[in-house]
Design a protein around this motif. Structure first.
Motif, PDB file in Angstrom:
ATOM      1  N   ILE A   1       0.811  -1.218   0.000  1.00 32.68           N
ATOM      2  CA  ILE A   1       0.000   0.000   0.000  1.00 32.68           C
ATOM      3  C   ILE A   1       0.845   1.269   0.000  1.00 32.68           C
ATOM      4  O   ILE A   1       0.467   2.272  -0.624  1.00 32.68           O
ATOM      5  N   ILE A   2       1.991   1.264   0.681  1.00 31.58           N
ATOM      6  CA  ILE A   2       2.815   2.484   0.725  1.00 31.58           C
ATOM      7  C   ILE A   2       3.317   2.878  -0.666  1.00 31.58           C
ATOM      8  O   ILE A   2       3.196   4.048  -1.065  1.00 31.58           O
ATOM      9  N   PRO A   3       3.866   1.962  -1.468  1.00 29.90           N
ATOM     10  CA  PRO A   3       4.242   2.356  -2.843  1.00 29.90           C
ATOM     11  C   PRO A   3       3.048   2.850  -3.652  1.00 29.90           C
ATOM     12  O   PRO A   3       3.183   3.786  -4.448  1.00 29.90           O
ATOM     13  N   LEU A   4       1.889   2.235  -3.451  1.00 33.14           N
ATOM     14  CA  LEU A   4       0.687   2.662  -4.161  1.00 33.14           C
ATOM     15  C   LEU A   4       0.322   4.095  -3.771  1.00 33.14           C
ATOM     16  O   LEU A   4       0.007   4.926  -4.636  1.00 33.14           O
ATOM     17  N   ALA A   5       0.374   4.404  -2.467  1.00 32.94           N
ATOM     18  CA  ALA A   5       0.029   5.746  -1.996  1.00 32.94           C
ATOM     19  C   ALA A   5       0.991   6.796  -2.566  1.00 32.94           C
ATOM     20  O   ALA A   5       0.563   7.871  -3.018  1.00 32.94           O
ATOM     21  N   ILE A   6       2.279   6.489  -2.567  1.00 32.05           N
ATOM     22  CA  ILE A   6       3.260   7.441  -3.087  1.00 32.05           C
ATOM     23  C   ILE A   6       3.075   7.637  -4.584  1.00 32.05           C
ATOM     24  O   ILE A   6       3.144   8.758  -5.099  1.00 32.05           O
ATOM     25  N   ARG A   7       2.822   6.547  -5.293  1.00 25.84           N
ATOM     26  CA  ARG A   7       2.640   6.639  -6.742  1.00 25.84           C
ATOM     27  C   ARG A   7       1.398   7.470  -7.085  1.00 25.84           C
ATOM     28  O   ARG A   7       1.344   8.125  -8.133  1.00 25.84           O
ATOM     29  N   MET A   8       0.409   7.483  -6.206  1.00 25.46           N
ATOM     30  CA  MET A   8      -0.805   8.246  -6.451  1.00 25.46           C
ATOM     31  C   MET A   8      -0.687   9.712  -6.046  1.00 25.46           C
ATOM     32  O   MET A   8      -1.656  10.465  -6.134  1.00 25.46           O
ATOM     33  N   GLY A   9       0.498  10.105  -5.578  1.00 27.66           N
ATOM     34  CA  GLY A   9       0.713  11.506  -5.246  1.00 27.66           C
ATOM     35  C   GLY A   9       0.549  11.833  -3.783  1.00 27.66           C
ATOM     36  O   GLY A   9       0.553  13.006  -3.405  1.00 27.66           O
ATOM     37  N   PHE A  10       0.381  10.808  -2.928  1.00 30.58           N
ATOM     38  CA  PHE A  10       0.292  11.037  -1.490  1.00 30.58           C
ATOM     39  C   PHE A  10       1.685  10.814  -0.893  1.00 30.58           C
ATOM     40  O   PHE A  10       2.675  11.038  -1.563  1.00 30.58           O
ATOM     41  N   ASP A  11       1.762  10.381   0.349  1.00 35.48           N
ATOM     42  CA  ASP A  11       3.066  10.095   0.943  1.00 35.48           C
ATOM     43  C   ASP A  11       2.989   8.793   1.732  1.00 35.48           C
ATOM     44  O   ASP A  11       1.940   8.144   1.802  1.00 35.48           O
ATOM     45  N   SER A  12       4.129   8.401   2.319  1.00 38.56           N
ATOM     46  CA  SER A  12       4.178   7.125   3.030  1.00 38.56           C
ATOM     47  C   SER A  12       3.337   7.156   4.297  1.00 38.56           C
ATOM     48  O   SER A  12       2.883   6.110   4.775  1.00 38.56           O
ATOM     49  N   MET A  13       3.106   8.340   4.870  1.00 38.77           N
ATOM     50  CA  MET A  13       2.247   8.442   6.049  1.00 38.77           C
ATOM     51  C   MET A  13       0.810   8.045   5.686  1.00 38.77           C
ATOM     52  O   MET A  13       0.145   7.332   6.446  1.00 38.77           O
ATOM     53  N   VAL A  14       0.346   8.513   4.539  1.00 41.47           N
ATOM     54  CA  VAL A  14      -0.992   8.136   4.069  1.00 41.47           C
ATOM     55  C   VAL A  14      -1.051   6.628   3.835  1.00 41.47           C
ATOM     56  O   VAL A  14      -2.008   5.951   4.231  1.00 41.47           O
TER      57      VAL A  14
END
Length: 474
Positions: A157-170
């Motif tokens: 999920i963390i790589p997915l969140a970063i790839r979508m323009g969010f960050d690792s906290m999200v």
């Protein structure tokens, strides 16, 4: 993703930070020392214990008695760390196996292609991924007590969140916060609600309607909090609390996938992953699987995805070892956290703390007793982070206490599950939580800084739920 190379002059001109926050191992070792010192001031004592028909060991209310003092010595402080490693060995090796298996999966590039494809299809609608994913994990927490099982998902999920323009906290919150929010306001969790109601002599999973109401409000507040932060990060990535750390991450998402398609071989790899996760959920819910069975399942997954991904046998073994190396810090964090509990257990001070806190509750005005139970369970969770363990320790005392002070046993169970659950995403003595953060590469201090406003909201909601249950429901 471009790589910026700083010149020597820029590096020399860069101001060195005056203060560097302690490493997570330093924090945990410091807590071990504090608890060891406390054993010289907290009297040693124990409750008598008995075993119920279902095999649960519980304390016997009214049997607290003093025992010979056994404060923690200097050498015992250091001995607590290997003893903690030994007691948590099952979880430590589970983490290493999961890390190794997922590194084999990552080596096939199937996740890279899948993440790229999903993020392109969610273009301008990425924010809606958050509630969908969080509801799924919150249901896991509410139904089968999802906790350690969150660890493998951090790597997806963390790589997915970063790839979508969010960050690792999200990304971390989409998994951890969702699962633990569902765990806290659970309606079918056998490890918290089930154990607590059984000890309190209540029908199993009774009061489910009110608990579903709590779950909707509690999880909804968590989702809204994450989405509010995610929108701000999406608009301006530099305000991210994890901006510097995320710049150093290697997400391995190829930019050359113009058509964002997934190869047939990698579709099969992803199918194996999905089947593994479905099997995990079914095994936990219907067969009673725990750490060992789940670890074995991920070993099977690692071998299968490696073979389908056309990795040679030696490559599969090498990728597995590399995955273990990358995740070893998260595994060791569990042992350090358990070391704190070892100090309290071997000094016979846990029962004394429970006795002292419960004694305070009996002296509160009747209108505040239910809130006092919530506070008691919240404090107790810092030294007994296990949900079923805290239920077995506290409910034999809280259930008869509730009868004496005019609070229903159902309300006492609500106070237990709220007090036990909220701080699970905060306390450094929770091995699974700290391991998940370490794997996510999210510093505990930054997590606390980010989440503390929500923790306040959660405790206010908990107080509201307990009060409602006491005054209007039961």
């Amino acid at each position: 993703m471009g790589v910026q190379i700083s010149s020597p002059d820029n590096q020399e001109n860069r101001k060195k930070p005056k203060f560097q926050f302690p490493h997570v191992f330093i924090i945990l070792f410091g807590l071990t020392i504090i608890m060891a010192v406390a054993t010289y001031f907290i009297p040693a004592g124990e409750f008598d214990r008995t075993t119920t028909e279902d095999g649960t060991t519980v304390v016997v209310e009214g049997t607290y008695h003093s025992v010979e003092s056994n404060p923690t010595g200097l050498f015992d402080i250091f001995l607590a760390i290997p003893n903690g490693m030994s007691e948590s060995a099952t979880i430590i090796f589970f983490i290493l196996i999961v890390g190794g298996a997922f590194n084999i999966l990552i080596s096939t590039n199937a996740l890279d292609e899948a993440i790229t494809s999903i993020s392109s299809k969610m273009n301008n609608k990425e924010i809606y991924t958050i509630p969908i994913v969080m509801v799924i994990f919150a249901l896991g927490g509410a139904t089968f007590g999802m906790a350690e099982e969150t660890i493998p998902f951090m790597l997806v999920i963390i790589p997915l969140a970063i790839r979508m323009g969010f960050d690792s906290m999200v990304g971390a919150a989409m998994v951890l916060l969702a699962a633990y929010s569902g765990f806290t306001a659970a309606f079918l969790n056998p490890f918290t609600v089930g154990v607590a109601q059984t000890i309190a002599d209540l029908p199993l999973f009774s009061g489910i309607g009110f608990r579903i109401f709590m779950w909707i409000i509690f999880v909804g507040a968590s989702i809204a909090y994450v989405m509010f932060y995610a929108k701000k990060v999406k608009k301006n990535p530099e305000i991210s609390i994890m901006y510097e750390e995320d710049q150093e991450r290697q997400i391995n998402i190829p930019r050359e996938y113009d058509d964002t398609s997934i190869s047939k071989r990698n579709i099969l790899v992803i199918a194996i992953l999905i089947l593994t996760l479905i099997t995990l959920a079914l095994g936990v819910i219907f067969i009673g699987w725990y750490i060992q069975e789940i670890a074995a399942l991920f070993i099977i997954m690692g071998i299968l995805v490696g073979l389908v991904g056309k990795l040679r046998l030696n490559q599969i073994a090498e990728r597995f070892v590399k995955g273990c190396q990358d995740i070893v810090m998260g595994a060791l964090v569990v042992g350090f956290a358990y070391g704190i509990l070892v100090v309290l257990e071997e000094s016979s001070t846990i029962d004394t703390i429970l006795y002292g806190i419960s004694d305070l509750v009996t002296n509160l005005p009747s209108a505040l007793t239910a809130i006092g139970m919530l506070i008691t369970q919240s404090l107790l969770n810092f030294i007994v982070p296990s949900g079923s363990g805290q239920a077995a320790l506290s409910m034999p005392i809280m259930a008869p206490l509730s009868d004496l002070v005019g609070v229903s046993r159902q309300t006492a169970v609500v106070a237990f599950q709220m007090g036990d659950g909220i701080s699970n995403i905060l306390t450094p003595t929770s091995g699974a939580f700290m391991a998940a953060l370490a794997i996510a590469k999210v510093p505990w201090v930054k997590w606390v800084k980010w989440i503390w406003p929500l923790i306040v909201i959660h405790y206010l909601l908990a107080a509201l739920f307990v009060t409602m249950a006491h005054l209007f429901v039961w």
